[in-house]
Design a protein around this motif. Structure first.
Motif, PDB file in Angstrom:
ATOM      1  N   ILE A   1     -15.723  43.001   6.015  1.00  0.00           N
ATOM      2  CA  ILE A   1     -14.657  42.402   6.819  1.00  0.00           C
ATOM      3  C   ILE A   1     -13.607  43.432   7.219  1.00  0.00           C
ATOM      4  O   ILE A   1     -13.125  43.442   8.357  1.00  0.00           O
ATOM      5  N   ARG A   2     -13.241  44.315   6.305  1.00  0.00           N
ATOM      6  CA  ARG A   2     -12.142  45.238   6.613  1.00  0.00           C
ATOM      7  C   ARG A   2     -12.604  46.552   7.229  1.00  0.00           C
ATOM      8  O   ARG A   2     -11.809  47.255   7.858  1.00  0.00           O
TER       9      ARG A   2
ATOM     10  N   GLN B   1      -4.201  41.019   2.140  1.00  0.00           N
ATOM     11  CA  GLN B   1      -3.403  42.151   2.625  1.00  0.00           C
ATOM     12  C   GLN B   1      -4.278  43.271   3.166  1.00  0.00           C
ATOM     13  O   GLN B   1      -3.934  43.917   4.156  1.00  0.00           O
ATOM     14  N   TRP B   2      -5.464  43.511   2.561  1.00  0.00           N
ATOM     15  CA  TRP B   2      -6.347  44.556   3.079  1.00  0.00           C
ATOM     16  C   TRP B   2      -6.877  44.184   4.467  1.00  0.00           C
ATOM     17  O   TRP B   2      -6.957  45.028   5.360  1.00  0.00           O
ATOM     18  N   ILE B   3      -7.240  42.927   4.652  1.00  0.00           N
ATOM     19  CA  ILE B   3      -7.750  42.490   5.960  1.00  0.00           C
ATOM     20  C   ILE B   3      -6.661  42.630   7.028  1.00  0.00           C
ATOM     21  O   ILE B   3      -6.900  43.143   8.129  1.00  0.00           O
ATOM     22  N   LEU B   4      -5.445  42.199   6.691  1.00  0.00           N
ATOM     23  CA  LEU B   4      -4.334  42.312   7.633  1.00  0.00           C
ATOM     24  C   LEU B   4      -4.048  43.765   7.990  1.00  0.00           C
ATOM     25  O   LEU B   4      -3.797  44.100   9.160  1.00  0.00           O
TER      26      LEU B   4
ATOM     27  N   GLY C   1      -4.848  45.242  11.507  1.00  0.00           N
ATOM     28  CA  GLY C   1      -3.580  45.585  12.141  1.00  0.00           C
ATOM     29  C   GLY C   1      -3.579  46.934  12.831  1.00  0.00           C
ATOM     30  O   GLY C   1      -2.669  47.240  13.618  1.00  0.00           O
ATOM     31  N   ILE C   2      -4.593  47.751  12.553  1.00  0.00           N
ATOM     32  CA  ILE C   2      -4.713  49.039  13.247  1.00  0.00           C
ATOM     33  C   ILE C   2      -4.773  48.824  14.756  1.00  0.00           C
ATOM     34  O   ILE C   2      -4.279  49.642  15.536  1.00  0.00           O
ATOM     35  N   ALA C   3      -5.371  47.711  15.166  1.00  0.00           N
ATOM     36  CA  ALA C   3      -5.464  47.411  16.601  1.00  0.00           C
ATOM     37  C   ALA C   3      -4.077  47.271  17.231  1.00  0.00           C
ATOM     38  O   ALA C   3      -3.891  47.565  18.421  1.00  0.00           O
TER      39      ALA C   3
ATOM     40  N   THR D   1       1.190  37.833   4.421  1.00  0.00           N
ATOM     41  CA  THR D   1       0.325  37.589   3.257  1.00  0.00           C
ATOM     42  C   THR D   1       0.827  36.403   2.446  1.00  0.00           C
ATOM     43  O   THR D   1       0.056  35.494   2.098  1.00  0.00           O
ATOM     44  N   PHE D   2       2.130  36.372   2.155  1.00  0.00           N
ATOM     45  CA  PHE D   2       2.690  35.260   1.389  1.00  0.00           C
ATOM     46  C   PHE D   2       2.619  33.954   2.182  1.00  0.00           C
ATOM     47  O   PHE D   2       2.392  32.885   1.604  1.00  0.00           O
TER      48      PHE D   2
END
Length: 365
Positions: A93-94, A306-309, A313-315, A338-339
């Motif tokens: 996924i990440r 948080q890892w997926i975000l 988020g690099i995009a 995340t929260f």
């Protein structure tokens, strides 16, 4: 058993684990988005210190394992395998999906010393070893050690043995791709595996040692934490001595430390856990404590979200950002998101539970 003692113990453990969970977003955001200039800034230096807090999560994992109702051999094996499956699913996924649709830029691929356009890149990122791989393999190892002996001093022996020999094993391979990858998972010295089992599992085992000791002390928190700070100071003193003697060997590479570095970090983290106990014992309960407890209870989901975000988020944000305040803004945004997702998940689970309860009541009426 005094219920207040049990409550204090759980809150103290949740406090330090929650604090370590909050620290991972700043560290990961700086790792992915930050340039060398950002790392050299004042904020970057603070995050470098926070990066050293990873072992707290591992120490607490070991303590929690001693009290878990799911620490039988078969259950621990199943949990270990399920966490490994989760770890490699997260890599898809990440890493794999963002790479396949062009979100991950060429500069990030080159940073990992890979060749642009090489199909092997997908294999590399899928197999990348992180904290979840360490957690899964460590559970398998703890299941075996716990099967061999439940004596806490046997566990302490394994801690000292692993710390002593891991640096000498570091980087050893046999020359076969599959076996070499397994070697890397256990004692690698390259960055395809960030947390090789040996010696990082020593943090988990020292936590297991204290967890078992705590149970033997009839859950006397005062005695357990007293011995924790004493042994912590002993380890810090020994670690400083070894690192002073040969810094490059013992502490030259944080992710692949020598025995002195690990002895030092074990000591520091034992003192941090003890400090958490003192804070919970003497400070009045407040909203920040509740936030830490919530993060601790949702540690695995928090880590995945948080890892997926961050990677997706690099995009939006790109990589190699020089302005530390831009990265600080991203840290705040990722933390709040995340929260928010965790709270929405909590509300959703509560709603589904109530719906299920309502349907059961209707079926009985």
């Amino acid at each position: 058993m005094n219920p207040q003692k049990k409550k204090n113990r759980i809150l103290a453990i949740d406090f330090v684990r929650g604090f370590s969970v909050l620290a991972i977003i700043p560290v990961h955001c700086m790792l992915i988005y930050g340039s060398s200039e950002a790392w050299g800034s004042f904020i970057g230096q603070i995050i470098r210190v926070m990066e050293k807090g990873t072992p707290i999560f591992l120490v607490v994992m070991g303590i929690s394992f001693a009290f878990s109702s799911r620490n039988s051999f078969s259950t621990a094996i199943k949990r270990g395998l399920s966490i490994l499956a989760l770890a490699y699913s997260l890599n898809i996924i990440r890493f794999v999906i963002p790479l396949s649709i062009g979100i991950i830029p060429d500069s990030f691929v080159l940073r990992n010393r890979l060749t642009l356009g090489d199909p092997y890149n997908y294999v590399y990122f899928f197999l990348l070893g992180d904290i979840l791989q360490l957690a899964g393999l460590s559970l398998l190892l703890m299941a075996v050690i716990n099967k061999i002996s439940k004596n806490k001093y046997v566990i302490l022996f394994f801690v000292l043995l692993i710390v002593s020999v891991s640096k000498e094993l570091s980087g050893y391979r046999v020359g076969h791709p599959v076996l070499d990858y397994l070697c890397d998972l256990f004692w690698g010295n390259k960055f395809n595996i960030y947390f090789p089992v040996f010696p990082w599992v020593s943090f988990i085992l020292i936590g297991l040692f204290f967890g078992k000791w705590y149970k033997e002390l009839n859950q006397d928190a005062v005695k357990m934490y007293t011995w924790m700070w004493r042994i912590g100071l002993l380890f810090v003193t020994a670690g400083i001595g070894l690192c002073s003697y040969n810094y490059e060997y013992h502490f030259g590479d944080y992710y692949h430390l020598g025995p002195g570095g690990f002895v030092l970090l074990i000591g520091i983290n034992l003192l941090v856990v003890w400090t958490g106990h003192i804070i919970v014992k003497f400070c009045k309960h407040n909203k920040f404590f509740e936030l830490l407890y919530f993060a601790s209870r949702n540690v695995t989901v928090f880590y995945i979200i948080q890892w997926i975000l961050i990677y997706w988020g690099i995009a939006l944000f790109g990589v190699s950002i020089k302005n530390e305040y831009t990265i600080l803004m991203i840290i705040v945004l990722v933390t709040l998101t995340t929260f928010s997702i965790l709270y929405l998940k909590k509300i959703g689970m509560k709603y589904l539970k109530n719906q299920k309860k309502h349907r059961m009541q209707n079926s009985l009426s």
